[in-house]
Design an enzyme around this catalytic site. Structure first.
Site, mmCIF file in Angstrom:
data_model
loop_
_atom_site.group_PDB
_atom_site.id
_atom_site.type_symbol
_atom_site.label_atom_id
_atom_site.label_comp_id
_atom_site.label_asym_id
_atom_site.label_seq_id
_atom_site.Cartn_x
_atom_site.Cartn_y
_atom_site.Cartn_z
ATOM 1 N N GLY A 164 125.792 -6.862 -74.410
ATOM 2 C CA GLY A 164 126.231 -7.915 -73.643
ATOM 3 C C GLY A 164 125.248 -9.771 -73.458
ATOM 4 O O GLY A 164 123.829 -9.446 -73.636
ATOM 5 N N SER A 184 122.387 -12.111 -71.975
ATOM 6 C CA SER A 184 121.704 -12.505 -71.478
ATOM 7 C C SER A 184 121.876 -13.080 -69.755
ATOM 8 O O SER A 184 122.752 -13.546 -69.191
ATOM 9 C CB SER A 184 120.575 -13.561 -71.587
ATOM 10 O OG SER A 184 119.473 -13.156 -70.559
ATOM 11 N N CYS A 242 123.981 -10.671 -68.038
ATOM 12 C CA CYS A 242 125.328 -10.346 -68.223
ATOM 13 C C CYS A 242 124.678 -8.957 -67.043
ATOM 14 O O CYS A 242 125.666 -7.970 -66.407
ATOM 15 C CB CYS A 242 126.018 -9.377 -68.827
ATOM 16 S SG CYS A 242 125.312 -8.576 -69.868
ATOM 17 N N SER A 295 120.218 -4.728 -68.496
ATOM 18 C CA SER A 295 119.100 -3.766 -67.728
ATOM 19 C C SER A 295 118.978 -3.200 -66.058
ATOM 20 O O SER A 295 118.678 -1.696 -65.954
ATOM 21 C CB SER A 295 117.695 -5.046 -67.672
ATOM 22 O OG SER A 295 117.117 -5.620 -68.226
ATOM 23 N N SER A 304 122.448 -6.807 -78.691
ATOM 24 C CA SER A 304 122.766 -6.679 -80.023
ATOM 25 C C SER A 304 123.768 -7.691 -80.034
ATOM 26 O O SER A 304 125.110 -7.411 -79.715
ATOM 27 C CB SER A 304 122.971 -5.822 -79.472
ATOM 28 O OG SER A 304 123.819 -5.401 -78.428
HETATM 29 N N1 LIG Z 1 117.568 -17.038 -77.992
HETATM 30 C C1 LIG Z 1 117.404 -16.162 -77.431
HETATM 31 N N2 LIG Z 1 118.844 -15.095 -77.211
HETATM 32 C C2 LIG Z 1 118.940 -14.572 -76.679
HETATM 33 N N3 LIG Z 1 118.158 -13.990 -75.449
HETATM 34 C C3 LIG Z 1 117.067 -14.368 -75.354
HETATM 35 C C4 LIG Z 1 116.659 -15.943 -76.090
HETATM 36 N N4 LIG Z 1 115.377 -15.880 -76.808
HETATM 37 C C5 LIG Z 1 115.000 -15.504 -75.369
HETATM 38 N N5 LIG Z 1 115.739 -14.222 -75.110
HETATM 39 C C6 LIG Z 1 115.631 -13.292 -74.253
HETATM 40 O O1 LIG Z 1 114.768 -11.851 -75.131
HETATM 41 C C7 LIG Z 1 116.062 -10.946 -74.520
HETATM 42 C C8 LIG Z 1 117.316 -10.444 -75.686
HETATM 43 O O2 LIG Z 1 116.013 -9.665 -76.969
HETATM 44 P P1 LIG Z 1 116.637 -8.856 -76.819
HETATM 45 O O3 LIG Z 1 116.050 -8.114 -78.356
HETATM 46 O O4 LIG Z 1 117.836 -7.820 -76.229
HETATM 47 O O5 LIG Z 1 117.714 -9.894 -78.013
HETATM 48 S S1 LIG Z 1 118.614 -9.294 -79.548
HETATM 49 O O6 LIG Z 1 119.127 -7.719 -79.651
HETATM 50 O O7 LIG Z 1 117.751 -8.758 -80.446
HETATM 51 O O8 LIG Z 1 119.409 -10.150 -80.168
HETATM 52 C C9 LIG Z 1 116.637 -11.521 -73.576
HETATM 53 O O9 LIG Z 1 116.918 -10.434 -72.269
HETATM 54 P P2 LIG Z 1 117.927 -10.542 -71.517
HETATM 55 O O10 LIG Z 1 118.356 -11.293 -70.670
HETATM 56 O O11 LIG Z 1 117.073 -9.107 -70.986
HETATM 57 O O12 LIG Z 1 119.160 -10.354 -72.075
HETATM 58 C C10 LIG Z 1 115.899 -13.258 -72.866
HETATM 59 O O13 LIG Z 1 115.495 -13.155 -71.810
HETATM 60 N N1 LIG Z 2 126.727 -5.747 -60.090
HETATM 61 C C1 LIG Z 2 125.921 -6.713 -60.051
HETATM 62 N N2 LIG Z 2 125.872 -8.125 -59.328
HETATM 63 C C2 LIG Z 2 125.343 -9.204 -59.033
HETATM 64 N N3 LIG Z 2 123.959 -9.920 -59.551
HETATM 65 C C3 LIG Z 2 123.708 -8.650 -60.351
HETATM 66 C C4 LIG Z 2 124.776 -7.910 -60.292
HETATM 67 N N4 LIG Z 2 124.219 -7.087 -61.793
HETATM 68 C C5 LIG Z 2 122.933 -7.091 -62.621
HETATM 69 N N5 LIG Z 2 123.110 -8.676 -62.047
HETATM 70 C C6 LIG Z 2 121.726 -9.503 -61.340
HETATM 71 O O1 LIG Z 2 121.853 -10.644 -62.253
HETATM 72 C C7 LIG Z 2 120.996 -10.599 -62.811
HETATM 73 C C8 LIG Z 2 120.847 -10.544 -64.169
HETATM 74 O O2 LIG Z 2 120.401 -9.183 -64.768
HETATM 75 P P1 LIG Z 2 119.970 -8.261 -66.041
HETATM 76 O O3 LIG Z 2 120.043 -6.837 -65.281
HETATM 77 O O4 LIG Z 2 118.109 -8.881 -65.647
HETATM 78 O O5 LIG Z 2 121.132 -8.858 -67.157
HETATM 79 P P2 LIG Z 2 120.582 -8.334 -68.825
HETATM 80 O O6 LIG Z 2 119.235 -7.130 -68.949
HETATM 81 O O7 LIG Z 2 121.329 -8.294 -69.281
HETATM 82 O O8 LIG Z 2 119.213 -9.797 -68.962
HETATM 83 C C9 LIG Z 2 120.130 -10.036 -62.340
HETATM 84 O O9 LIG Z 2 119.153 -11.009 -61.383
HETATM 85 C C10 LIG Z 2 121.139 -9.177 -61.325
HETATM 86 O O10 LIG Z 2 119.179 -8.855 -60.234
#
Ligand SMILES: Nc1ncnc2c1ncn2[C@@H]1O[C@H](COP(=O)(O)OS(=O)(=O)O)[C@@H](OP(=O)(O)O)[C@H]1O
Ligand SMILES: Nc1ncnc2c1ncn2[C@@H]1O[C@H](COP(=O)(O)OP(=O)(O)O)[C@@H](O)[C@H]1O
EC number: 2.7.1.25
Length: 221
Positions: A33, A35, A37, A40, A124
């Site tokens: 999903g 970033s 969403c 984690s 992903s």
């Molecule tokens: N350009 C760009 N697009 C998306 N995300 C970005 C980018 N640059 C840095 N980040 C940070 O890196 C996390 C995503 O890494 P991933 O290894 O999950 O990405 S991927 O699966 O290869 O697409 C992602 O983590 P999450 O926010 O936890 O999803 C971001 O914090």
């Molecule tokens: N069910 C939920 N309701 C409200 N906030 C949430 C929920 N799940 C995650 N969050 C908040 O959304 C933000 C992003 O969550 P995170 O787990 O880091 O997302 P991702 O790993 O997809 O980037 C964090 O601040 C987290 O506390």
């Protein structure tokens, strides 16, 4: 292309023996999903629920894996030559993401084969990359890959913006940012479709996933 001369080596402790000892089936639960969403956070809550229930688990999380196995070039350049960093470092272009998911998929498959309930949290964004992992895991044993789509609308992810990345992406300071300047290909048939952004807590969402995993984690009797 020339043959690679690489031959698989079988080991004497079987997957069945490992799983029997752990009392569970090793599976891969693949969260995907945008970033922000909730991947984690939900994975962490699910890991805690599983751990508290006595399960053997492991977590592969994008942010953490990009500190080691799939470091970006800038990180590798701290310890290695520029040429090495350029060659093996991974950014966020399409091919770099493909290699990121290939490496993680391979590690996840090994962990599941050790009997662990393997939780992964990666953006992903490309369907083809996720489907390749699905195939590797299911070729080991059918039904062991569980795709979980954390379907939180972009507006909500962007409003959360816990790391300030959307703000930077909108300002053009981050290229190839998923959902803003790069695509996200939603799963067409995920095993689990979690709708995010409503009033459910991460623990509620993790509990829903746990219920749907119960049968898959059971050993065949
Ligand atoms: N350009 C760009 N697009 C998306 N995300 C970005 C980018 N640059 C840095 N980040 C940070 O890196 C996390 C995503 O890494 P991933 O290894 O999950 O990405 S991927 O699966 O290869 O697409 C992602 O983590 P999450 O926010 O936890 O999803 C971001 O914090
Ligand atoms: N069910 C939920 N309701 C409200 N906030 C949430 C929920 N799940 C995650 N969050 C908040 O959304 C933000 C992003 O969550 P995170 O787990 O880091 O997302 P991702 O790993 O997809 O980037 C964090 O601040 C987290 O506390």
């Amino acid at each position: 292309m020339a043959k690679s001369n690489i031959v698989w080596h079988d080991h004497s402790v079987s997957r069945d023996s490992r799983e029997t000892r752990l009392g569970q089936r090793g599976i891969v639960v693949w969260f995907t999903g945008l970033s922000g969403c909730g991947k984690s956070t939900i994975v962490n809550a699910l890991d805690q629920l599983l751990f508290d229930a006595g399960r053997a688990t492991t977590v592969l999380d994008g942010d953490n894996i990009r500190h080691g196995l799939c470091s970006p070039p800038e990180r590798l350049a701290e310890e290695h030559s520029d040429e090495f960093a350029k060659r093996f470092g991974l950014g966020f272009g399409e091919t770099d993401r493909e290699e990121n998911i290939r490496r993680i998929g391979s590690v996840a498959a090994l962990m599941a084969a050790s009997g662990l309930i393997t939780l992964t949290a990666f953006v992903s964004p490309y369907r083809r990359d996720r489907d390749r992992v699905r195939k590797i895991v299911n070729d080991q044993r059918e039904g062991d890959f569980v795709e979980v789509f954390v379907d939180t609308p972009l507006e909500i992810c962007e409003a959360r913006d816990p790391k300030g990345l959307y703000k930077k992406a909108r300002a053009g300071e981050i290229k190839n940012f998923t959902g803003i300047s790069d695509p996200y290909e939603a799963p067409e048939n995920p095993e689990i479709h979690l709708r995010g952004g409503d009033d459910r807590t991460p623990v509620d969402q993790a509990t829903e996933v746990l219920g749907l995993l119960a049968d898959r984690m059971k050993l065949a009797s």
